[in-house]
Design an enzyme around this catalytic site. Structure first.
Site, short mmCIF file in Angstrom:
data_model
loop_
_atom_site.label_atom_id
_atom_site.label_comp_id
_atom_site.label_asym_id
_atom_site.label_seq_id
_atom_site.Cartn_x
_atom_site.Cartn_y
_atom_site.Cartn_z
N THR A 57 63.35 56.04 14.87
CA THR A 57 63.76 56.67 16.06
C THR A 57 64.51 55.77 16.85
O THR A 57 64.19 54.53 16.98
CB THR A 57 62.42 57.52 16.63
OG1 THR A 57 61.98 56.58 17.24
CG2 THR A 57 61.99 58.47 15.78
N CYS B 12 75.21 52.74 23.65
CA CYS B 12 74.98 52.09 22.37
C CYS B 12 75.57 53.24 21.15
O CYS B 12 75.39 54.25 21.54
CB CYS B 12 73.63 51.41 22.24
SG CYS B 12 73.18 50.38 23.25
N HIS C 146 71.03 49.29 16.18
CA HIS C 146 71.09 49.79 17.24
C HIS C 146 71.87 48.98 18.02
O HIS C 146 71.29 47.86 18.28
CB HIS C 146 69.83 50.25 18.03
CG HIS C 146 70.09 50.81 19.44
ND1 HIS C 146 69.04 51.59 20.10
CD2 HIS C 146 70.85 50.49 20.30
CE1 HIS C 146 69.22 51.60 21.43
NE2 HIS C 146 70.41 51.07 21.47
#
Lengths: 172, 129
Positions: A22, A28, A45
């Site tokens: 998650t 981003c 990420h």
């Protein structure tokens, strides 16, 4: 179900069931890659797309760029047995949340799309752009991903710079 | 002091985007004579057919990895002395040691800044103009 949260600059690759990666995104972008044959998935990420020409950035700064985040993710997946030809990508994030910060989110989103297209990776679910933060949940073994708009701001992952512990420090 | 524009370079990386970024970085440093390949196998054939002064190769590639490529280059009687700079990930310390044993000229840890790549190239060729 085991949950693995990641923040800016991180990535995780998983090859077992009942695991969820998650993250919370603003401008981003997170790319979720899945190999449906090897049943391996991973998510990164990243903060920025790629350094501008002539930008002599430090190595530490370079780690924030998508081009390196993508390489790390793909390399780790291939190391675990994934094949480049079986990869499929889900793309999330790239929102332009804060006025005055330019179009970083749009640039990141465009980079993510361009990258997977250039590398010949098929695109699955795609939720990019907009003005709101997103929470992304990815089940890497199954290759299932989903995103939802969230009210909260994504966490700021910058490390504050510390004073060098030499000599006296005057606090004011 | 060699002119960067006179150095013939082969860039080898399995990612199209990374090859393009390395090209742009080298271009900023003054390099003009560049070619690239997406696999070490293809690059080996290409540099045998058309010799280069410098090979910049990723380590982490499917089929033939950077170490195998380096070994194949060094074993070749014609191209064996070509300058070879390896691009590695930060966790590949053992790779660097193996590459050194095989005769790599230098290595650059990814992600790298243009200045870092320039420094490694200059350590081999001398200051670039």
């Amino acid at each position: 179900m085991k949950r693995i949260p990641i923040v800016q600059g991180q990535f995780r690759v998983v090859d077992e069931p009942d695991v969820m990666i998650t993250t919370v995104l603003g401008s981003c972008v997170a790319v979720c890659l899945h190999d449906c044959i090897a049943r391996i998935g991973g998510m990164n990420h990243f903060l920025l797309a790629e350094p501008s020409p002539g930008n002599f950035t430090s190595q530490q700064d370079m780690q924030r760029y998508g081009i390196h985040a993508m390489e790390l993710l793909i390399n780790e997946m291939m190391k675990r047995g994934a094949s480049r030809h079986h990869l499929r990508a889900h793309l999330y994030g790239g929102a332009n949340i804060v006025a005055g910060l330019g179009n970083i989110g749009s640039t990141n989103a465009a980079f993510a799309r361009r990258f997977v297209q250039t590398e010949g990776i098929g695109i699955g679910h795609c939720d990019l752009g907009g003005r709101h933060a997103r929470r992304v949940e990815f089940r890497p073994y199954e290759g299932k991903a989903r995103s939802a708009v969230v009210a909260e701001s994504p966490p700021i992952a910058f490390q504050p710079r510390l004073f060098a512990a030499t000599g006296d420090i005057e606090l004011f | 002091m060699p002119a960067a524009s006179a150095i013939k370079v082969m860039i080898v990386d399995d990612q199209v985007s990374m090859r393009a970024m390395i090209r742009r970085t080298l271009q900023d440093l003054g390099f003009r004579n560049m070619r690239d390949k997406g696999s070490a196998t293809d690059a080996l054939v290409a540099v045998k057919a058309d010799r280069v002064h410098l090979i910049i190769s990723d380590y982490n590639m499917p089929d033939m990895d950077g170490l195998q490529f380096l070994e194949a280059v060094r074993k070749d009687p014609v191209i064996g002395k070509t300058v070879f700079i390896m691009l590695t990930g930060s966790a590949d310390r053992d790779v660097v040691q193996k590459a050194a044993a095989l005769g790599v000229n230098n290595y650059v840890v990814k992600p790298f800044a243009a200045a870092a790549l320039r420094e490694k190239i200059e350590r081999v060729f001398g200051e670039l103009t």
